[in-house]
Design an enzyme around this catalytic site. Structure first.
Site, PDB file in Angstrom:
ATOM      1  N   LYS A  36       0.847  -1.202   0.000  1.00 39.19           N
ATOM      2  CA  LYS A  36       0.000   0.000   0.000  1.00 39.19           C
ATOM      3  C   LYS A  36       0.877   1.245   0.000  1.00 39.19           C
ATOM      4  O   LYS A  36       2.076   1.176   0.301  1.00 39.19           O
ATOM      5  CB  LYS A  36      -0.904  -0.025   1.233  1.00 39.19           C
ATOM      6  CG  LYS A  36      -0.137  -0.042   2.554  1.00 39.19           C
ATOM      7  CD  LYS A  36      -1.034  -0.430   3.722  1.00 39.19           C
ATOM      8  CE  LYS A  36      -0.257  -0.357   5.028  1.00 39.19           C
ATOM      9  NZ  LYS A  36      -1.027  -0.876   6.152  1.00 39.19           N
ATOM     10  N   TYR A 244      16.491  30.016   8.089  1.00 35.44           N
ATOM     11  CA  TYR A 244      15.329  30.768   8.569  1.00 35.44           C
ATOM     12  C   TYR A 244      15.319  30.814  10.092  1.00 35.44           C
ATOM     13  O   TYR A 244      15.525  29.799  10.754  1.00 35.44           O
ATOM     14  CB  TYR A 244      14.040  30.099   8.086  1.00 35.44           C
ATOM     15  CG  TYR A 244      13.712  30.346   6.638  1.00 35.44           C
ATOM     16  CD1 TYR A 244      13.549  31.632   6.144  1.00 35.44           C
ATOM     17  CD2 TYR A 244      13.545  29.278   5.779  1.00 35.44           C
ATOM     18  CE1 TYR A 244      13.227  31.840   4.811  1.00 35.44           C
ATOM     19  CE2 TYR A 244      13.225  29.478   4.448  1.00 35.44           C
ATOM     20  CZ  TYR A 244      13.062  30.762   3.967  1.00 35.44           C
ATOM     21  OH  TYR A 244      12.749  30.965   2.665  1.00 35.44           O
ATOM     22  N   MET A 292      12.265  24.497   2.424  1.00 37.17           N
ATOM     23  CA  MET A 292      11.444  23.705   1.503  1.00 37.17           C
ATOM     24  C   MET A 292      12.307  22.870   0.560  1.00 37.17           C
ATOM     25  O   MET A 292      12.035  21.689   0.319  1.00 37.17           O
ATOM     26  CB  MET A 292      10.541  24.628   0.682  1.00 37.17           C
ATOM     27  CG  MET A 292       9.555  23.874  -0.186  1.00 37.17           C
ATOM     28  SD  MET A 292       8.568  24.972  -1.220  1.00 37.17           S
ATOM     29  CE  MET A 292       7.600  25.824   0.005  1.00 37.17           C
TER      30      MET A 292
HETATM   31  C1  LIG Z   1      -0.167  -1.731   6.781  1.00 44.30           C
HETATM   32  C2  LIG Z   1      -0.689  -3.047   7.221  1.00 44.30           C
HETATM   33  C3  LIG Z   1       0.193  -4.127   7.380  1.00 44.30           C
HETATM   34  C4  LIG Z   1       1.687  -3.968   7.303  1.00 44.30           C
HETATM   35  O1  LIG Z   1       2.122  -3.395   8.533  1.00 44.30           O
HETATM   36  P1  LIG Z   1       3.652  -3.109   8.883  1.00 44.30           P
HETATM   37  O2  LIG Z   1       3.590  -2.607  10.267  1.00 44.30           O
HETATM   38  O3  LIG Z   1       4.124  -2.072   7.922  1.00 44.30           O
HETATM   39  O4  LIG Z   1       4.392  -4.377   8.733  1.00 44.30           O
HETATM   40  C5  LIG Z   1      -0.364  -5.359   7.651  1.00 44.30           C
HETATM   41  N1  LIG Z   1      -1.708  -5.515   7.805  1.00 44.30           N
HETATM   42  C6  LIG Z   1      -2.570  -4.488   7.698  1.00 44.30           C
HETATM   43  C7  LIG Z   1      -4.012  -4.723   7.882  1.00 44.30           C
HETATM   44  C8  LIG Z   1      -2.085  -3.220   7.418  1.00 44.30           C
HETATM   45  O5  LIG Z   1      -2.946  -2.191   7.341  1.00 44.30           O
END
Ligand SMILES: *Cc1c(COP(=O)(O)O)cnc(C)c1O
Length: 344
Positions: A36, A244, A292
């Site tokens: 993801k 800054y 930035m």
């Molecule tokens: C993001 C996620 C993972 C992976 O988690 P990590 O802590 O990055 O290993 C696994 N299961 C679900 C449901 C997640 O949302």
């Protein structure tokens, strides 16, 4: 091609090595991969390809848009959409290889009519996403074609009693559900031992070089290396202020180098006066605020560095998290769009 003065080098061997370690640590369980958020910012397509070659068969994204971005999806790999199937997803979801992870009675009702396979998330204590154990016991899932029944740990990174409580609760729910496979552990959960692995694990962070728990530290390798080019070098004298707000005040003469990286690249202001770059055997500390597009480092110990030279930012994730106050997750997912990206 236009030159980009900052680059992200991604280490394929380290990624695959991390996956193998996590797979080994999960005992007999299959080891999947959370890809993801564009594989935590590193590039989902490239990550999937490399992990597929290594033997990974189960992948997880959050949304249908993320699943679509990975099309054409190889028919021999599983892809699960963690946020399930909302009212606006049905038209797309019902025609794709990816399957939803159903999270609520509404999603279950919506999907049941398709007769297609799915995964299901049961909430055993994180109170975020998932159907309740009570609803499951009352027959909510009856008649669904469930590939994987899963739950998610709230405090896997800590030695918390809730880990064992969630494991037990998950086992109890699972005993009453017809599912081909069970899955509980993210990266941290994998480190808790094989009791937490069930049939399939779902690491993300540790694949990409994050250290969810100390057990992983000796085995997980850094995947992403951040380098920026020096745009300008200058000398300051005692009393000069840098950046800054002038938050760095020189107590004596210093040599500075200004780097082509800033908070718009994900090098956030938490690194002001605490981050560092690597120079030879040593480190060059960040002086003053991060702007930035620019960051200034003190290069007293590296007289050889010139305009145009590349320096590596210290982006060892646990170290950089300690420097910046950001989580290792944030450090990866905020890396910006201006980098030249290269898989080595
Ligand atoms: C993001 C996620 C993972 C992976 O988690 P990590 O802590 O990055 O290993 C696994 N299961 C679900 C449901 C997640 O949302």
């Amino acid at each position: 091609m236009v030159h980009r003065p900052l680059r992200l080098t991604l280490d394929s061997d380290a990624l695959v090595s991390n996956w193998h370690w996590l797979a080994h640590k999960g005992g007999g369980a299959a080891c999947g991969a959370a890809v993801k958020a564009n594989a935590y910012g590193l590039g989902a397509r490239e990550v999937v390809k490399r992990l597929q070659d290594a033997g990974c068969r189960d992948f997880f994204v959050s949304t249908w848009a993320e699943a679509e971005a990975l099309e054409p999806w190889p028919g021999d790999l599983a892809l699960s959409v963690l946020h399930g199937v909302g009212p606006d997803d049905m038209a797309v979801a019902a025609t794709r290889i990816a399957r939803p992870v159903l999270n609520s009675p509404e999603q279950v009702a919506r999907w049941r009519e398709t007769g297609r396979p799915c995964d299901v998330m049961v909430d055993t204590g994180i109170n975020r996403l998932g159907v309740s154990p009570g609803d499951v016991a009352a027959g909510l899932l009856d008649g669904l074609r469930i590939e994987t029944l899963m739950s998610h740990l709230a405090s896997g990174e800590e030695d918390s009693d809730t880990n064992e409580m969630q494991r037990k609760a998950f086992r109890e729910v699972a005993a009453g559900v017809k599912a081909k496979r069970l899955s509980l552990s993210n990266s941290a959960g994998v480190c808790l031992g094989t009791r937490f692995a069930f049939d399939l694990t779902r690491p993300g962070l540790a694949l990409y070089g994050g250290i969810p728990r100390p057990e992983a530290a000796p085995h997980i390798r850094q995947v992403a290396r951040v380098e920026a080019q020096i745009i300008q070098r200058r000398r300051i004298v005692a009393g000069d202020r840098v950046g800054y707000g002038g938050t760095f005040v020189a107590d004596r003469a210093h040599e500075l180098a200004t780097l082509n990286i800033g908070y718009a690249d994900g090098y956030l202001r938490g690194f002001a006066n605490t981050g560092r770059a690597r120079t030879g055997d040593g480190f060059a500390p960040v002086t003053g605020r991060v702007s930035m597009d620019l960051t200034t480092i003190c290069v007293d110990a590296a007289p050889e560095l010139r305009e145009g030279d590349w320096v590596e930012i210290d982006y060892d994730l646990p170290e950089a998290a300690a420097q910046s106050g950001l989580s290792q997750y944030e450090l990866l997912t905020t890396l910006g769009a201006r980098f030249a990206r290269r898989w080595a």
